[in-house]
Design an enzyme around this catalytic site. Structure first.
Site, PDB file in Angstrom:
ATOM      1  N   HIS A  11      41.237  -0.440  79.534  1.00 11.24           N
ATOM      2  CA  HIS A  11      42.539   0.233  79.451  1.00 11.24           C
ATOM      3  C   HIS A  11      43.564  -0.620  78.706  1.00 11.24           C
ATOM      4  CE1 HIS A  11      44.394  -2.473  82.402  1.00 11.24           C
ATOM      5  NE2 HIS A  11      43.259  -2.379  83.089  1.00 11.24           N
ATOM      6  N   GLU A  85      38.731  -0.106  89.467  1.00  7.51           N
ATOM      7  CA  GLU A  85      38.619  -1.557  89.392  1.00  7.51           C
ATOM      8  C   GLU A  85      38.230  -2.141  90.751  1.00  7.51           C
ATOM      9  OE1 GLU A  85      37.883  -4.104  87.998  1.00  7.51           O
ATOM     10  OE2 GLU A  85      39.582  -4.998  86.944  1.00  7.51           O
TER      11      GLU A  85
END
Length: 215
Positions: A11, A85
Site C-alpha cells: 500500500h 497486516e
C-alpha cells in the site's frame, strides 16, 4: 493447470509510515498525499498488464491503493480480513524510536526460528501466514490462468513471500519492501516463481517531482 500471474503491491504511504510509527492490523490509517500519488503510480504502471481481478486487505490503506488501480480497469476490489497486516499488539501506534529494544527482541526471536513468538496481544508469523496463505490459495484456485493483483502490507508480504519462495519464515527479513513497491510472481501446480521483488522504478518520477517541489 496454466500459469497464473500474481502481482502484489505494498500500500501507499500513510502518516504512520511517514512518522515511523508501527501500524499493524489494529491501526486503520488512510493514505496521505504521497500515498495517493504512489497508488496512482501503481495504477499507471500496471495499465498494460490487463489485471483481471483485484484483492486487498480490509484496511483503508490497502483498499484505497487498490481502488486507484480498480478505477483504471473498471473492476471491483475484493477485500478480506484474512489479508490484513500482522497484529503487533501493544506495539501498535508507537514510534519505532521508542520501542527499539522490543522490536529487536521480536526480530531476534523470529530470526532464531521461533516464528510462533508474538508481541503481547499480537499475532505470530505462523498465525499470520496460515490465515493469509489459506485465503490466497483459495483465491488462486478460483482464478487460475488470470492476472491478479493483491494489495497488501509490508510485514505480510515478507511473511507470505518468504514461505512461497522457499526462504522460510525465519528469513522473512530478507524480503525487502517499501511503500508503493510491486512484486510479480507466477504460480502453477509446482509452486511459485519470482519475476521481480520490491520494484520501485515506477515511483522514480514521483520522487523527482517531490524533490523539485521542495527546492
Amino acid at each position: 493447470m496454466g500459469i497464473t500471474n500474481i502481482y502484489l503491491a505494498r500500500h501507499g504511504e500513510t502518516e504512520y509510515n511517514r512518522c515511523n510509527q508501527i501500524q499493524g492490523r489494529g491501526i486503520d490509517a488512510s493514505l496521505n498525499d504521497t500515498g495517493i500519488k504512489q497508488a496512482q503510480a501503481i495504477a499507471q504502471h500496471l495499465q498494460d498488464v490487463s489485471i483481471q481481478r483485484i484483492f486487498s486487505s480490509s484496511l483503508k490503506r490497502s483498499q484505497q491503493t487498490a481502488e486507484a488501480v480498480a478505477k483504471k480497469y473498471q473492476l471491483e476490489v475484493n477485500t478480506y480480513q484474512d489479508l490484513d497486516e500482522m497484529d503487533f499488539g501493544i506495539l501498535e501506534g508507537k514510534p519505532i524510536s521508542e520501542i527499539k529494544p522490543e522490536l529487536k527482541h521480536l526480530h531476534e526471536r523470529w530470526k532464531s526460528g521461533d516464528v510462533d513468538f508474538a508481541s503481547a496481544g499480537g499475532e505470530s508469523p505462523t498465525v499470520v501466514f496460515k490465515r493469509a496463505d489459506n485465503r490466497a490459495r483459495l483465491i488462486l484456485e478460483e482464478n487460475q490462468k488470470k492476472n491478479l493483483l493483491f494489495v497488501l502490507h509490508g510485514r505480510l508480504l515478507r511473511i507470505l513471500l518468504s514461505e512461497w519462495l522457499g526462504y522460510g519464515l525465519k528469513n522473512m527479513h530478507e524480503i525487502p519492501h517499501s511503500n508503493g513497491a510491486l512484486y510479480h510472481l507466477r504460480w502453477n501446480s509446482t509452486g511459485f516463481e519470482s519475476l521481480y521483488i520490491n520494484k520501485t522504478d515506477h515511483l522514480t518520477d514521483l520522487h523527482s517531482k517531490e524533490e523539485i517541489a521542495s527546492n
